[in-house]
Scaffold this motif. Structure first.
Motif, mmCIF file in Angstrom:
data_model
loop_
_atom_site.group_PDB
_atom_site.id
_atom_site.type_symbol
_atom_site.label_atom_id
_atom_site.label_comp_id
_atom_site.label_asym_id
_atom_site.label_seq_id
_atom_site.Cartn_x
_atom_site.Cartn_y
_atom_site.Cartn_z
ATOM 1 N N ASN A 153 0.874 -1.117 -0.050
ATOM 2 C CA ASN A 153 0.117 0.073 0.120
ATOM 3 C C ASN A 153 0.846 1.286 0.045
ATOM 4 O O ASN A 153 1.219 1.947 0.942
ATOM 5 C CB ASN A 153 -0.727 -0.079 1.135
ATOM 6 C CG ASN A 153 -1.887 1.151 1.270
ATOM 7 O OD1 ASN A 153 -2.192 1.692 0.274
ATOM 8 N ND2 ASN A 153 -2.174 1.562 2.547
ATOM 9 N N ILE A 154 1.624 1.446 -1.121
ATOM 10 C CA ILE A 154 2.184 2.767 -1.547
ATOM 11 C C ILE A 154 1.922 3.486 -2.771
ATOM 12 O O ILE A 154 1.267 2.961 -3.363
ATOM 13 C CB ILE A 154 3.776 2.110 -1.231
ATOM 14 C CG1 ILE A 154 4.221 1.607 -2.434
ATOM 15 C CG2 ILE A 154 4.320 1.894 0.231
ATOM 16 C CD1 ILE A 154 5.579 0.896 -2.442
ATOM 17 N N GLU A 155 2.252 4.680 -2.935
ATOM 18 C CA GLU A 155 2.123 5.489 -4.004
ATOM 19 C C GLU A 155 2.485 4.694 -5.152
ATOM 20 O O GLU A 155 3.639 3.771 -5.188
ATOM 21 C CB GLU A 155 2.920 6.734 -4.184
ATOM 22 C CG GLU A 155 2.563 7.717 -3.035
ATOM 23 C CD GLU A 155 0.993 8.363 -3.375
ATOM 24 O OE1 GLU A 155 0.738 8.337 -4.414
ATOM 25 O OE2 GLU A 155 0.180 8.726 -2.415
ATOM 26 N N GLU A 156 1.738 4.662 -6.287
ATOM 27 C CA GLU A 156 1.873 4.091 -7.704
ATOM 28 C C GLU A 156 3.429 4.454 -8.152
ATOM 29 O O GLU A 156 4.243 3.654 -8.706
ATOM 30 C CB GLU A 156 0.895 4.360 -8.763
ATOM 31 C CG GLU A 156 -0.465 3.657 -8.158
ATOM 32 C CD GLU A 156 -0.257 2.100 -8.225
ATOM 33 O OE1 GLU A 156 0.421 1.620 -8.980
ATOM 34 O OE2 GLU A 156 -0.756 1.613 -7.214
ATOM 35 N N ARG A 157 3.763 5.956 -8.077
ATOM 36 C CA ARG A 157 5.172 6.126 -8.527
ATOM 37 C C ARG A 157 6.034 5.669 -7.755
ATOM 38 O O ARG A 157 7.320 5.432 -8.378
ATOM 39 C CB ARG A 157 4.982 7.729 -8.449
ATOM 40 C CG ARG A 157 3.893 8.515 -9.457
ATOM 41 C CD ARG A 157 4.188 9.884 -9.290
ATOM 42 N NE ARG A 157 4.281 10.618 -8.121
ATOM 43 C CZ ARG A 157 3.431 10.973 -7.435
ATOM 44 N NH1 ARG A 157 1.798 10.734 -8.009
ATOM 45 N NH2 ARG A 157 3.253 11.622 -6.223
ATOM 46 N N PHE A 158 5.970 5.307 -6.641
ATOM 47 C CA PHE A 158 7.028 4.890 -5.564
ATOM 48 C C PHE A 158 7.041 3.462 -6.022
ATOM 49 O O PHE A 158 8.288 2.744 -6.106
ATOM 50 C CB PHE A 158 6.499 4.913 -4.305
ATOM 51 C CG PHE A 158 7.670 4.812 -3.223
ATOM 52 C CD1 PHE A 158 9.345 4.606 -3.770
ATOM 53 C CD2 PHE A 158 7.375 4.336 -1.900
ATOM 54 C CE1 PHE A 158 10.013 4.543 -2.532
ATOM 55 C CE2 PHE A 158 8.183 4.122 -0.938
ATOM 56 C CZ PHE A 158 9.821 4.217 -1.390
ATOM 57 N N LYS A 159 6.133 2.687 -6.418
ATOM 58 C CA LYS A 159 6.039 1.276 -6.734
ATOM 59 C C LYS A 159 6.976 1.258 -8.191
ATOM 60 O O LYS A 159 7.822 0.233 -8.198
ATOM 61 C CB LYS A 159 4.774 0.707 -7.016
ATOM 62 C CG LYS A 159 3.874 0.496 -5.817
ATOM 63 C CD LYS A 159 2.514 -0.183 -6.140
ATOM 64 C CE LYS A 159 1.647 -0.406 -4.925
ATOM 65 N NZ LYS A 159 0.224 -1.014 -5.181
ATOM 66 N N THR A 218 9.070 3.027 -9.247
ATOM 67 C CA THR A 218 10.527 3.519 -8.808
ATOM 68 C C THR A 218 11.379 2.020 -8.236
ATOM 69 O O THR A 218 12.437 1.584 -8.616
ATOM 70 C CB THR A 218 10.680 4.437 -7.730
ATOM 71 O OG1 THR A 218 10.276 5.686 -8.401
ATOM 72 C CG2 THR A 218 12.121 4.642 -7.418
ATOM 73 N N ASN A 249 15.287 6.855 0.227
ATOM 74 C CA ASN A 249 13.731 6.595 0.707
ATOM 75 C C ASN A 249 13.330 5.058 0.186
ATOM 76 O O ASN A 249 12.713 4.087 1.250
ATOM 77 C CB ASN A 249 12.779 7.432 0.151
ATOM 78 C CG ASN A 249 11.500 7.405 0.960
ATOM 79 O OD1 ASN A 249 11.451 7.802 2.009
ATOM 80 N ND2 ASN A 249 10.403 7.592 0.074
#
Length: 299
Positions: free
Chosen positions: A19-25, A27, A101
């Protein structure tokens, strides 16, 4: 035993389900893809030791998930190491703040995944994770300090930094099967880490570029050998390592490394740890095929 593709697929699945931001996924997935050519040997060692001690013919799919978690931890350590050393060109080096991060996320994901697993002995595995991760971080500190200026100090640093990560991978698998640590596994896994680090150090010296320890004024066994000699090149290196503006001529020093005995010295030390490893492996309750798998890691 080849579970590389299974481990990589599971690493990606873990990120996609988080459950994290799509952009973070995106990356984090790019970081996994960047390392997809690696052998995934840390995860495979986790699986190997779980299967070898449990003696179950069928692979437990949950151990693949734990192995993927181990590889996420190793990837996070690689990212931090590259950012600290500044000697790599991986995708995460393009944005160090985001990469740090991402590394933090993967570290905590590793603990979370083991905690959420169905294994009876997961508490022991978490203890292993904490103990050996901290030991490896301490080894990284010693490496960053660049104070290993003799053979004993170098080996102490290498056992902590590289050996502890192999011991972590092997011992998580073993502890999930046994519910306790096996000192023999810790010992030979640490030695495997030393062997592989010495070979990496030798390989890095063959390329006159960003990862060359000599150019970066870092210490490794071949360089320690050169600094102890009475030849003219030793005087040049001592001045260089003391911060003097000395031009290191590539052709000359490549020849020095080949002809001085520095590489042979490092290989001799490597072989000492290889034979220590082989001696312990012979005592393990593994079949011949399993022992051969471990032996290949030090050849």
């Amino acid at each position: 035993m080849v579970y590389k593709n299974d481990i990589i697929d599971k690493m990606k699945e873990i990120i996609l389900l988080e459950n994290i931001e799509e952009r973070f996924k995106i990356t984090l997935l790019s970081y996994i893809n960047e390392k997809s050519n690696s052998a995934m040997s840390f995860g495979e060692l986790c699986i190997f030791h779980y299967q070898a001690f449990l003696q179950e013919p069928e692979i437990d799919r949950d151990i693949i998930r734990v192995a993927a978690a181990v590889e996420l931890l190793v990837l996070s350590f690689d990212i931090i190491d590259d950012l600290q050393d500044g000697d790599a060109d991986y995708i995460w080096c393009n944005n160090p703040a985001i990469a740090m991060n991402g590394a933090l996320a993967m570290i905590f994901l590793t603990a979370k995944l083991i905690h959420e697993s169905t294994f009876q002995h997961k508490a022991q595995a978490l203890h292993v994770l904490n103990e050996f991760a901290i030991k490896s971080i301490n080894g990284q500190y010693l490496d960053l300090e660049n104070s290993a200026k003799d053979e004993a100090s170098y080996l102490k640093m290498t056992e902590a930094k590289s050996g502890a990560l192999i011991a972590l991978s092997s011992s998580i698998g073993a502890s999930l099967a046994l519910g306790q640590l096996d000192e023999r596994v810790i010992e030979y896994s640490t030695y495997i880490g030393v062997v592989q680090q010495i070979l990496n150090d030798i390989q890095d010296l063959k390329t006159w570029g960003k990862k060359n320890d000599l150019l970066n004024r870092k210490y490794s066994l071949p360089i320690l050998y050169l600094l102890e000699q009475s030849e003219a090149y030793a005087d040049i290196l001592k001045k260089y390592y003391n911060g003097a503006k000395v031009e290191l001529e590539p052709t000359y020093f490549k020849q020095v490394l080949l002809e001085s005995g520095a590489i042979n010295y490092a290989l001799a030390i490597k072989n000492i740890f290889k034979f220590k490893t082989l001696h312990i492996i012979k005592t393990m309750p593994f079949n011949n095929e399993e022992k051969q798998y471990l032996i290949k890691l030090v050849e």
